[in-house]
Design a protein around this motif. Sequence first.
Motif, PDB file in Angstrom:
ATOM      1  N   CYS A  95       1.662   1.367   1.731  1.00  7.20           N
ATOM      2  CA  CYS A  95       0.481   0.499   2.327  1.00  7.20           C
ATOM      3  C   CYS A  95       0.323   1.071   3.634  1.00  7.20           C
ATOM      4  O   CYS A  95       1.104   1.277   4.498  1.00  7.20           O
ATOM      5  CB  CYS A  95       0.588  -0.988   2.320  1.00  7.20           C
ATOM      6  SG  CYS A  95      -0.956  -1.751   2.751  1.00  7.20           S
ATOM      7  N   ARG A  96      -1.112   1.614   3.948  1.00  2.00           N
ATOM      8  CA  ARG A  96      -1.416   2.009   5.151  1.00  2.00           C
ATOM      9  C   ARG A  96      -1.728   1.202   6.449  1.00  2.00           C
ATOM     10  O   ARG A  96      -1.803   1.424   7.477  1.00  2.00           O
ATOM     11  CB  ARG A  96      -2.612   2.856   4.926  1.00  2.00           C
ATOM     12  CG  ARG A  96      -3.971   2.405   4.700  1.00  2.00           C
ATOM     13  CD  ARG A  96      -5.105   3.325   4.072  1.00  2.00           C
ATOM     14  NE  ARG A  96      -6.263   2.580   3.810  1.00  2.00           N
ATOM     15  CZ  ARG A  96      -7.301   2.437   4.554  1.00  2.00           C
ATOM     16  NH1 ARG A  96      -7.278   2.671   5.824  1.00  2.00           N
ATOM     17  NH2 ARG A  96      -8.287   1.684   4.090  1.00  2.00           N
ATOM     18  N   LYS A  97      -1.906  -0.167   5.807  1.00  2.00           N
ATOM     19  CA  LYS A  97      -2.035  -0.946   6.959  1.00  2.00           C
ATOM     20  C   LYS A  97      -0.637  -1.714   7.348  1.00  2.00           C
ATOM     21  O   LYS A  97       0.307  -1.894   6.637  1.00  2.00           O
ATOM     22  CB  LYS A  97      -2.975  -2.238   6.126  1.00  2.00           C
ATOM     23  CG  LYS A  97      -4.156  -1.687   5.729  1.00  2.00           C
ATOM     24  CD  LYS A  97      -5.175  -1.499   6.579  1.00  2.00           C
ATOM     25  CE  LYS A  97      -6.476  -1.010   5.672  1.00  2.00           C
ATOM     26  NZ  LYS A  97      -7.077  -1.975   4.880  1.00  2.00           N
ATOM     27  N   PRO A  98      -0.596  -2.402   8.670  1.00  2.00           N
ATOM     28  CA  PRO A  98       0.342  -2.889   9.023  1.00  2.00           C
ATOM     29  C   PRO A  98       0.980  -4.068   8.407  1.00  2.00           C
ATOM     30  O   PRO A  98       0.013  -5.013   8.010  1.00  2.00           O
ATOM     31  CB  PRO A  98       0.218  -3.285  10.694  1.00  2.00           C
ATOM     32  CG  PRO A  98      -1.330  -3.473  10.681  1.00  2.00           C
ATOM     33  CD  PRO A  98      -1.904  -2.337   9.536  1.00  2.00           C
ATOM     34  N   ILE A  99       2.175  -4.522   8.048  1.00  2.87           N
ATOM     35  CA  ILE A  99       2.434  -5.520   7.482  1.00  2.87           C
ATOM     36  C   ILE A  99       3.709  -6.357   8.027  1.00  2.87           C
ATOM     37  O   ILE A  99       4.622  -5.712   8.574  1.00  2.87           O
ATOM     38  CB  ILE A  99       3.299  -5.345   6.003  1.00  2.87           C
ATOM     39  CG1 ILE A  99       2.044  -4.658   4.882  1.00  2.87           C
ATOM     40  CG2 ILE A  99       3.867  -6.185   5.216  1.00  2.87           C
ATOM     41  CD1 ILE A  99       2.626  -3.894   3.871  1.00  2.87           C
ATOM     42  N   GLU A 113      14.696  -5.364   0.684  1.00  2.00           N
ATOM     43  CA  GLU A 113      13.820  -3.900   0.474  1.00  2.00           C
ATOM     44  C   GLU A 113      12.470  -4.371   0.638  1.00  2.00           C
ATOM     45  O   GLU A 113      11.905  -3.165   1.290  1.00  2.00           O
ATOM     46  CB  GLU A 113      14.454  -3.363  -1.016  1.00  2.00           C
ATOM     47  CG  GLU A 113      15.749  -2.966  -0.812  1.00  2.00           C
ATOM     48  CD  GLU A 113      16.343  -2.398  -2.234  1.00  2.00           C
ATOM     49  OE1 GLU A 113      16.781  -1.142  -2.445  1.00  2.00           O
ATOM     50  OE2 GLU A 113      16.141  -3.119  -3.233  1.00  2.00           O
ATOM     51  N   LEU A 114      11.885  -5.314   0.209  1.00  2.00           N
ATOM     52  CA  LEU A 114      10.485  -5.669   0.447  1.00  2.00           C
ATOM     53  C   LEU A 114       9.979  -5.681   1.803  1.00  2.00           C
ATOM     54  O   LEU A 114       9.168  -5.088   2.345  1.00  2.00           O
ATOM     55  CB  LEU A 114      10.171  -6.788  -0.221  1.00  2.00           C
ATOM     56  CG  LEU A 114      10.035  -6.941  -2.037  1.00  2.00           C
ATOM     57  CD1 LEU A 114       9.842  -8.236  -2.349  1.00  2.00           C
ATOM     58  CD2 LEU A 114       9.027  -5.853  -2.452  1.00  2.00           C
ATOM     59  N   MET A 115      10.872  -6.477   2.338  1.00  2.00           N
ATOM     60  CA  MET A 115      10.704  -6.691   3.854  1.00  2.00           C
ATOM     61  C   MET A 115      10.811  -5.270   4.718  1.00  2.00           C
ATOM     62  O   MET A 115      10.086  -4.930   5.720  1.00  2.00           O
ATOM     63  CB  MET A 115      11.603  -7.638   4.584  1.00  2.00           C
ATOM     64  CG  MET A 115      13.089  -7.311   5.084  1.00  2.00           C
ATOM     65  SD  MET A 115      13.768  -8.666   5.621  1.00  2.00           S
ATOM     66  CE  MET A 115      15.283  -7.829   6.483  1.00  2.00           C
ATOM     67  N   LEU A 116      11.834  -4.367   4.329  1.00  2.56           N
ATOM     68  CA  LEU A 116      12.067  -3.143   4.999  1.00  2.56           C
ATOM     69  C   LEU A 116      10.874  -2.184   4.555  1.00  2.56           C
ATOM     70  O   LEU A 116      10.544  -1.191   5.299  1.00  2.56           O
ATOM     71  CB  LEU A 116      13.337  -2.457   4.796  1.00  2.56           C
ATOM     72  CG  LEU A 116      14.612  -3.232   5.074  1.00  2.56           C
ATOM     73  CD1 LEU A 116      15.961  -2.364   5.170  1.00  2.56           C
ATOM     74  CD2 LEU A 116      14.142  -3.558   6.621  1.00  2.56           C
ATOM     75  N   ALA A 117      10.201  -2.516   3.527  1.00  2.00           N
ATOM     76  CA  ALA A 117       8.953  -1.605   3.096  1.00  2.00           C
ATOM     77  C   ALA A 117       7.919  -1.753   4.116  1.00  2.00           C
ATOM     78  O   ALA A 117       6.940  -1.024   4.193  1.00  2.00           O
ATOM     79  CB  ALA A 117       8.790  -1.822   1.644  1.00  2.00           C
ATOM     80  N   GLY A 118       7.922  -2.907   4.656  1.00  2.00           N
ATOM     81  CA  GLY A 118       6.849  -3.338   5.496  1.00  2.00           C
ATOM     82  C   GLY A 118       7.381  -2.760   7.046  1.00  2.00           C
ATOM     83  O   GLY A 118       8.186  -1.659   7.158  1.00  2.00           O
ATOM     84  N   ASP A 119       6.859  -3.455   8.137  1.00  2.00           N
ATOM     85  CA  ASP A 119       6.808  -3.118   9.409  1.00  2.00           C
ATOM     86  C   ASP A 119       7.726  -3.896  10.363  1.00  2.00           C
ATOM     87  O   ASP A 119       8.290  -3.442  11.169  1.00  2.00           O
ATOM     88  CB  ASP A 119       5.589  -2.614  10.062  1.00  2.00           C
ATOM     89  CG  ASP A 119       4.767  -1.712   9.013  1.00  2.00           C
ATOM     90  OD1 ASP A 119       5.131  -0.741   8.975  1.00  2.00           O
ATOM     91  OD2 ASP A 119       3.702  -2.198   8.365  1.00  2.00           O
TER      92      ASP A 119
END
Length: 259
Positions: A95-99, A113-119
């Motif tokens: 995803c190109r938007k900040p999470i 792994e989900l949280m580390l795929a974010g920011d």
Amino acid sequence: MTTEGTIRTETHDHILKIIIDNPAKKNSFSPLMMDLLSDALTELHNNDSYWVGVICAEGKDFTAGLDMPKFFGPNAEKRNIKEDNVDVFGLSKRCRKPIVTATQGIVYTVGIELMLAGDIVVAADDSRFCQMEAKRGIAPLGGAHFRYLSRAGWGNAMYHLFLCDEFNAQRAREIGLVQEVVPAGQQIVRAMELAAIIARNAPLGIQVTKEAAAKYAEQGEAAAIGCIPAIRDRVLKSADAREGIQSFIERRPAVFQGQ
């Protein structure tokens, strides 16, 4: 609450709030829930009215991981993976938007792994993390094998990936997997506060910052330097750049439009 589990979304101005909703099973993921999460992240990615995403969960736990019988074995359910969708783990498409992710209670395996795929991660102080795949005879497949390294360094990464141990929110913050620890019950409010702060900045500037950072992580310093001219052109020619300069001259808060 649904016994099958789902992913819900809410719109808060320019923030898309994505909610994992299967508390009856400690928010374990079914294949359908993975597909719905991918759909939600794709909507965040594609819709220009959304500038920031927040991922959170209902109930006492963030997620216990996969509902294993639904993914493996004779009763496994088929996933409907859409070719151009965002990958929930940010592997094939990120995803190109900040999470900003808010965690609480159990945060196991794919939850990490989900949280580390974010920011950015805000953890309740009762969060309990564990990357336990090797205890089940398998291995992390959603990015933990390299994102632990980039966030925590080799020694800390191998320590937890090899031991398959459970560690608390303070330890997760100490090694860089988590950015803030707050009292349990405040994690979603704080994540939304951070998202609102981010959304007050120019969205194009934020998005190209994430793009350039990912370029470095994926391709190294030379690629990150090489993308600067294109990024410079994109931001300096934007209406938001003009608004940022004008607001500085007029000594007022900038009002960005994402253009």
